[in-house]
Design a protein around this motif. Structure first.
Motif, PDB file in Angstrom:
ATOM      1  N   HIS A   1       1.313  12.068  -8.242  1.00  0.00           N
ATOM      2  CA  HIS A   1       1.713  10.723  -7.836  1.00  0.00           C
ATOM      3  C   HIS A   1       0.945   9.733  -8.711  1.00  0.00           C
ATOM      4  CE1 HIS A   1      -1.870  11.570  -5.443  1.00  0.00           C
ATOM      5  NE2 HIS A   1      -2.011  10.295  -5.169  1.00  0.00           N
TER       6      HIS A   1
ATOM      7  N   VAL B   1       6.625   7.406 -10.386  1.00  0.00           N
ATOM      8  CA  VAL B   1       5.262   7.391 -10.918  1.00  0.00           C
ATOM      9  C   VAL B   1       5.211   6.550 -12.182  1.00  0.00           C
ATOM     10  CG1 VAL B   1       3.418   8.811 -11.886  1.00  0.00           C
ATOM     11  CG2 VAL B   1       4.700   9.623  -9.893  1.00  0.00           C
TER      12      VAL B   1
ATOM     13  N   THR C   1       3.311   8.508  -1.079  1.00  0.00           N
ATOM     14  CA  THR C   1       3.916   7.395  -1.818  1.00  0.00           C
ATOM     15  C   THR C   1       5.404   7.708  -1.923  1.00  0.00           C
ATOM     16  OG1 THR C   1       3.733   8.419  -4.015  1.00  0.00           O
ATOM     17  CG2 THR C   1       1.789   7.204  -3.205  1.00  0.00           C
TER      18      THR C   1
ATOM     19  N   ASP D   1       5.716  11.342  -4.824  1.00  0.00           N
ATOM     20  CA  ASP D   1       4.911  12.554  -4.690  1.00  0.00           C
ATOM     21  C   ASP D   1       5.667  13.800  -5.140  1.00  0.00           C
ATOM     22  OD1 ASP D   1       2.603  11.381  -3.154  1.00  0.00           O
ATOM     23  OD2 ASP D   1       4.228  10.921  -1.766  1.00  0.00           O
TER      24      ASP D   1
END
Length: 311
Positions: free
Chosen positions: A101, A126, A173, A176
Motif C-alpha cells: 500500500h 498506490v 486503504t 492494499d
C-alpha cells in the motif's frame, strides 16, 4: 474526546516490532540517530523466502536465480541496511519491488531503489496516492512511483514459485495487496493485519473501511492452512490461528458498533461502551480502543462496498 485518527497515524509510521519511535516533537538529528540505531533482522521462512524486521512495515523477500523481490521497503534511511540484510541471505541485488500500500513506512525506500533500476509494482491507487501525497506526506519523486500497476492483481513466476498478488478493496486503504507464495506457503498481508502490537489502523482518508479489513481476513483465511506462515504489516510472524483471532475480533467489534448505531447511539456513546476493551491491552499500542472504535463507527457510515469485497 478521542485523538483524531490522522494524528494517531503519525505515531504508527515509526513503528517496529522492536522499537516504538515517536514521530512527534523530535528534531531531525534525533530522528536520524534513531534510524542509525535500527537493526534489520532477517528470518528465513522457506526456500528462497524470508522476512526482514526493522522500523516500519515488515518486508517480505523472494530470492533465487530469477532475482530478488522485495515486498515493501520501510524508510529511506534504512535502504543500505536493507540491502545488506538481503545480501546476508545470500540473495542477489534487489530487482523487483511490490508495495502492499502507499504509506511511507512501507514505501519510504522506493526512490532509492527506483534510482538503481528496481522495477516497482503496486495497485493502481498506490501510484495515484504517491503522486498526490497529502497534508503530511509530500508527493513522491518520479523514481519512487510504481512502473507496473494493476487493478485486481497479478501473478509472478519467479525463483521456482508462483507469487500471487491480490488487491483487497477498501480495507486498510483503497490500495492494499496481499502477496502469496504458492509453493512456499507464505503470505504477506501488509497492514491488513497487525499482529499482537496494536488494534487495527483503518486509514479512512485513504479509502479504508473496517468492513474491508474483515473481508480481507476472510479471503486470506480461505487461502491458507495450518502450516502457512503469515507476515503481518507490523508485529511478529503469525499463524492461521492468529489471523482467525484477528478476524473474530474485527467481526465482534463491527457487529457491536453496528447494533449500537442502529439504536441511534452517538460515536461518544459507542466509545463509552468500550466494545474493543478486551483487545485493547497493549499500553504502547499505536491505535487504542477509542480510535479504533471511531474508525469502525465512521466506516459503517460509509457505503458498504459489499460488491467490491466479493471480487
Amino acid at each position: 474526546m478521542s485523538k483524531p485518527i490522522s494524528r494517531t497515524f503519525a505515531a504508527l509510521l515509526l513503528a517496529t516490532s522492536s522499537l516504538a519511535l515517536s514521530a512527534c516533537s523530535e528534531s531531525n538529528a534525533q530522528e536520524a540517530d534513531r534510524f542509525a540505531a535500527v537493526e534489520i533482522k532477517a528470518e528465513p521462512l522457506a526456500d528462497g523466502v524470508a522476512v526482514l524486521f526493522g522500523a516500519g512495515g515488515n518486508i517480505g523477500v523472494s530470492y533465487g536465480p530469477d532475482g530478488t523481490v522485495l515486498i515493501d521497503d520501510q524508510f529511506a534511511p534504512l535502504t543500505d541496511k536493507i540491502k545488506a540484510a538481503v545480501k546476508g541471505l545470500g540473495a542477489g541485488p534487489v530487482k523487483y519491488l511490490i508495495n502492499t500500500h502507499w504509506h511511507w513506512d512501507h514505501t519510504g525506500g522506493n526512490e532509492n531503489l527506483g534510482q538503481t533500476g528496481v522495477l516497482i509494482m503496486a495497485q493502481d491507487h498506490v501510484r495515484d496516492r504517491l503522486i498526490k501525497g497529502n497534508d503530511t506526506v509530500p508527493p513522491a519523486a518520479p523514481e519512487a512511483l510504481p512502473v507496473i500497476t494493476y487493478h485486481d492483481g497479478l501473478k509472478l513466476h519467479l525463483n521456482g514459485d508462483e507469487i500471487h498478488v491480490q488487491h483487497m478493496k477498501h480495507a486498510h486503504t483503497d490500495g492494499d495487496s496481499i502477496v502469496f507464495w504458492k509453493k512456499a506457503n507464505v503470505v504477506h498481508m501488509g497492514d491488513l493485519f497487525f499482529n499482537k502490537v496494536t488494534l487495527p489502523f483503518i486509514d479512512l482518508s485513504s479509502g479504508g473501511n473496517a468492513r474491508g479489513i474483515l473481508a480481507a481476513a476472510d479471503k486470506v483465511l480461505a487461502m491458507v492452512d495450518d502450516n502457512t506462515k503469515i507476515i503481518p504489516g507490523h508485529g511478529p510472524m503469525a499463524t492461521k490461528a492468529d489471523l482467525t483471532a484477528y478476524r473474530d475480533m474485527m467481526k465482534t467489534v463491527i457487529a457491536a458498533v453496528e447494533q449500537a448505531q442502529g439504536e441511534g447511539k452517538s460515536l461518544q456513546e459507542v466509545q463509552a461502551m468500550k466494545p474493543a476493551a478486551q483487545w485493547d491491552v497493549n499500553p504502547d499500542a499505536f491505535i487504542k480502543g477509542d480510535a479504533f472504535v471511531e474508525a469502525v463507527y465512521k466506516s459503517l457510515e460509509k457505503p458498504d462496498h459489499a460488491e467490491d469485497h466479493k471480487h
